[in-house]
Design a protein around this motif. Structure first.
Motif, PDB file in Angstrom:
ATOM      1  N   LYS A 106      18.786 -25.412 -11.676  1.00  0.00           N
ATOM      2  CA  LYS A 106      17.554 -25.164 -10.915  1.00  0.00           C
ATOM      3  C   LYS A 106      17.610 -25.789  -9.525  1.00  0.00           C
ATOM      4  CE  LYS A 106      14.610 -24.828 -14.961  1.00  0.00           C
ATOM      5  NZ  LYS A 106      13.454 -25.370 -15.654  1.00  0.00           N
ATOM      6  N   ASP A 107      18.579 -25.396  -8.750  1.00  0.00           N
ATOM      7  CA  ASP A 107      18.752 -25.838  -7.363  1.00  0.00           C
ATOM      8  C   ASP A 107      18.999 -27.345  -7.238  1.00  0.00           C
ATOM      9  OD1 ASP A 107      18.380 -23.221  -6.589  1.00  0.00           O
ATOM     10  OD2 ASP A 107      16.223 -23.489  -6.291  1.00  0.00           O
ATOM     11  N   GLN A 108      19.441 -27.980  -8.303  1.00  0.00           N
ATOM     12  CA  GLN A 108      19.806 -29.395  -8.247  1.00  0.00           C
ATOM     13  C   GLN A 108      21.216 -29.569  -8.779  1.00  0.00           C
ATOM     14  OE1 GLN A 108      16.960 -31.520 -10.635  1.00  0.00           O
ATOM     15  NE2 GLN A 108      15.554 -31.829  -8.940  1.00  0.00           N
ATOM     16  N   GLU A 109      21.956 -30.454  -8.155  1.00  0.00           N
ATOM     17  CA  GLU A 109      23.288 -30.768  -8.639  1.00  0.00           C
ATOM     18  C   GLU A 109      23.215 -31.990  -9.534  1.00  0.00           C
ATOM     19  OE1 GLU A 109      26.224 -31.163  -5.643  1.00  0.00           O
ATOM     20  OE2 GLU A 109      26.289 -29.031  -5.242  1.00  0.00           O
ATOM     21  N   ARG A 110      23.852 -31.895 -10.700  1.00  0.00           N
ATOM     22  CA  ARG A 110      23.887 -33.012 -11.643  1.00  0.00           C
ATOM     23  C   ARG A 110      25.318 -33.356 -11.986  1.00  0.00           C
ATOM     24  NH1 ARG A 110      20.031 -32.695 -16.727  1.00  0.00           N
ATOM     25  NH2 ARG A 110      21.152 -34.602 -17.142  1.00  0.00           N
ATOM     26  N   SER A 111      25.589 -34.631 -12.107  1.00  0.00           N
ATOM     27  CA  SER A 111      26.915 -35.079 -12.519  1.00  0.00           C
ATOM     28  C   SER A 111      26.922 -35.259 -14.027  1.00  0.00           C
ATOM     29  CB  SER A 111      27.267 -36.407 -11.851  1.00  0.00           C
ATOM     30  OG  SER A 111      27.338 -36.248 -10.473  1.00  0.00           O
ATOM     31  N   ILE A 112      27.879 -34.658 -14.668  1.00  0.00           N
ATOM     32  CA  ILE A 112      28.033 -34.791 -16.121  1.00  0.00           C
ATOM     33  C   ILE A 112      29.491 -35.119 -16.417  1.00  0.00           C
ATOM     34  CG2 ILE A 112      26.170 -33.189 -16.684  1.00  0.00           C
ATOM     35  CD1 ILE A 112      28.501 -31.230 -17.466  1.00  0.00           C
ATOM     36  N   ARG A 113      29.739 -35.402 -17.670  1.00  0.00           N
ATOM     37  CA  ARG A 113      31.102 -35.623 -18.141  1.00  0.00           C
ATOM     38  C   ARG A 113      31.371 -34.677 -19.290  1.00  0.00           C
ATOM     39  NH1 ARG A 113      30.638 -41.071 -20.342  1.00  0.00           N
ATOM     40  NH2 ARG A 113      32.673 -40.704 -21.199  1.00  0.00           N
ATOM     41  N   LYS A 114      32.534 -34.083 -19.282  1.00  0.00           N
ATOM     42  CA  LYS A 114      32.989 -33.309 -20.433  1.00  0.00           C
ATOM     43  C   LYS A 114      33.919 -34.226 -21.229  1.00  0.00           C
ATOM     44  CE  LYS A 114      33.023 -28.835 -18.134  1.00  0.00           C
ATOM     45  NZ  LYS A 114      33.893 -27.740 -17.666  1.00  0.00           N
ATOM     46  N   VAL A 115      33.411 -34.730 -22.323  1.00  0.00           N
ATOM     47  CA  VAL A 115      34.195 -35.618 -23.176  1.00  0.00           C
ATOM     48  C   VAL A 115      34.982 -34.745 -24.145  1.00  0.00           C
ATOM     49  CG1 VAL A 115      34.056 -37.451 -24.908  1.00  0.00           C
ATOM     50  CG2 VAL A 115      32.496 -37.457 -22.962  1.00  0.00           C
ATOM     51  N   PHE A 116      36.247 -35.093 -24.350  1.00  0.00           N
ATOM     52  CA  PHE A 116      37.075 -34.274 -25.238  1.00  0.00           C
ATOM     53  C   PHE A 116      37.873 -35.136 -26.196  1.00  0.00           C
ATOM     54  CE2 PHE A 116      39.668 -35.110 -21.506  1.00  0.00           C
ATOM     55  CZ  PHE A 116      40.865 -35.545 -22.060  1.00  0.00           C
ATOM     56  N   LYS A 117      38.216 -34.499 -27.303  1.00  0.00           N
ATOM     57  CA  LYS A 117      39.131 -35.072 -28.281  1.00  0.00           C
ATOM     58  C   LYS A 117      40.068 -33.946 -28.681  1.00  0.00           C
ATOM     59  CE  LYS A 117      39.353 -37.113 -32.894  1.00  0.00           C
ATOM     60  NZ  LYS A 117      38.565 -37.527 -34.061  1.00  0.00           N
ATOM     61  N   VAL A 118      41.332 -34.104 -28.378  1.00  0.00           N
ATOM     62  CA  VAL A 118      42.341 -33.100 -28.706  1.00  0.00           C
ATOM     63  C   VAL A 118      43.285 -33.725 -29.717  1.00  0.00           C
ATOM     64  CG1 VAL A 118      44.186 -31.633 -27.824  1.00  0.00           C
ATOM     65  CG2 VAL A 118      42.180 -32.095 -26.398  1.00  0.00           C
ATOM     66  N   THR A 119      43.455 -33.064 -30.853  1.00  0.00           N
ATOM     67  CA  THR A 119      44.353 -33.538 -31.892  1.00  0.00           C
ATOM     68  C   THR A 119      45.548 -32.603 -31.958  1.00  0.00           C
ATOM     69  OG1 THR A 119      42.446 -34.359 -33.131  1.00  0.00           O
ATOM     70  CG2 THR A 119      44.523 -34.190 -34.325  1.00  0.00           C
ATOM     71  N   GLU A 120      46.731 -33.165 -31.835  1.00  0.00           N
ATOM     72  CA  GLU A 120      47.978 -32.388 -31.909  1.00  0.00           C
ATOM     73  C   GLU A 120      48.719 -32.819 -33.172  1.00  0.00           C
ATOM     74  OE1 GLU A 120      51.687 -31.509 -28.967  1.00  0.00           O
ATOM     75  OE2 GLU A 120      51.118 -33.606 -29.247  1.00  0.00           O
ATOM     76  N   ARG A 121      48.953 -31.865 -34.057  1.00  0.00           N
ATOM     77  CA  ARG A 121      49.667 -32.160 -35.305  1.00  0.00           C
ATOM     78  C   ARG A 121      50.998 -31.417 -35.315  1.00  0.00           C
ATOM     79  NH1 ARG A 121      44.379 -31.452 -37.063  1.00  0.00           N
ATOM     80  NH2 ARG A 121      43.448 -33.316 -37.956  1.00  0.00           N
ATOM     81  N   THR A 122      52.056 -32.167 -35.542  1.00  0.00           N
ATOM     82  CA  THR A 122      53.388 -31.558 -35.692  1.00  0.00           C
ATOM     83  C   THR A 122      53.917 -31.744 -37.103  1.00  0.00           C
ATOM     84  OG1 THR A 122      54.393 -33.590 -34.836  1.00  0.00           O
ATOM     85  CG2 THR A 122      53.993 -31.807 -33.255  1.00  0.00           C
ATOM     86  N   ILE A 123      53.302 -32.671 -37.838  1.00  0.00           N
ATOM     87  CA  ILE A 123      53.674 -32.924 -39.229  1.00  0.00           C
ATOM     88  C   ILE A 123      52.381 -33.025 -40.031  1.00  0.00           C
ATOM     89  CG2 ILE A 123      54.812 -34.514 -40.832  1.00  0.00           C
ATOM     90  CD1 ILE A 123      56.534 -35.488 -38.495  1.00  0.00           C
TER      91      ILE A 123
END
Length: 189
Positions: free
Chosen positions: A29-46
């Motif tokens: 709504k015509d305002q800029e907001r700072s946010i964070r995209k928090v992530f968790k990535v799990t990589e499985r090879t076994i």
């Protein structure tokens, strides 16, 4: 991106977990907001069983937030939001406080205070019952529901006997919940 913005933790052989956050500015709504995209990535090879995968398996979790706390805290808060809903649901359904009895605010406030007090006592009994594994339940749990506490410990079949100028509570020796009841009674007496 996970390697650039996150930290890597190898939980076991063949399983790497990347935790981090990416700062972002969005337009609302015509305002800029700072946010964070928090992530968790799990990589499985076994796999857990030790089976090696031909192609790595990836699992992604993302959360958009404006909280200024570490990434692992944001993830744990999100995972625990359902527990709060369970507590709220138990107060409404198990203690029958879905519809308050009066049209007066003060009366309903008093009923709600008594209900929360009873709920906290039942939760305390449930948590105390988890300290030892002497319950006749088949599943090991980390939390007893209010329904289980009421059914198994509050409505325990017993009779009150007056003998030798003393009141005594008699519970059948064959009752499976007697050791738990005795332990709880001694804990709170």
């Amino acid at each position: 991106i996970a390697r650039k913005y996150g930290i890597c933790c190898e939980e076991r052989e063949g399983k790497k977990v990347y935790l981090g956050s990416i700062p972002e500015t969005i337009q609302i709504k015509d305002q800029e907001r700072s946010i964070r995209k928090v992530f968790k990535v799990t990589e499985r090879t076994i796999s857990r069983d030790g089976q090696i995968f031909l192609i790595p398996e990836y699992e992604f979790e993302t959360y958009w937030t404006d909280l200024e706390v570490p990434s692992h805290v944001v993830i744990s808060l999100y995972h625990n939001h359902g527990t709060c809903e369970q507590f709220h649901s138990e107060i409404k359904s198990e203690l029958d406080l879905e519809r308050l009895p009066s049209g007066k605010y003060e009366t309903n406030g008093l009923v709600l205070h008594f209900g929360v007090f009873a709920y906290n006592l039942l939760r305390l009994i449930g948590q105390e019952s988890l300290k030892k594994q002497d319950t006749p339940l088949k599943k090991k749990t980390t939390r007893r529901s209010i329904r289980t506490v009421i059914q198994n410990m509050i409505t325990l079949a017993s009779k009150l006997v007056f003998r030798g100028r003393q009141w005594k509570l008699k519970v059948a020796e064959t009752n499976k919940w007697l050791p738990v009841f005795t332990r709880l009674y001694q804990a709170f007496y």
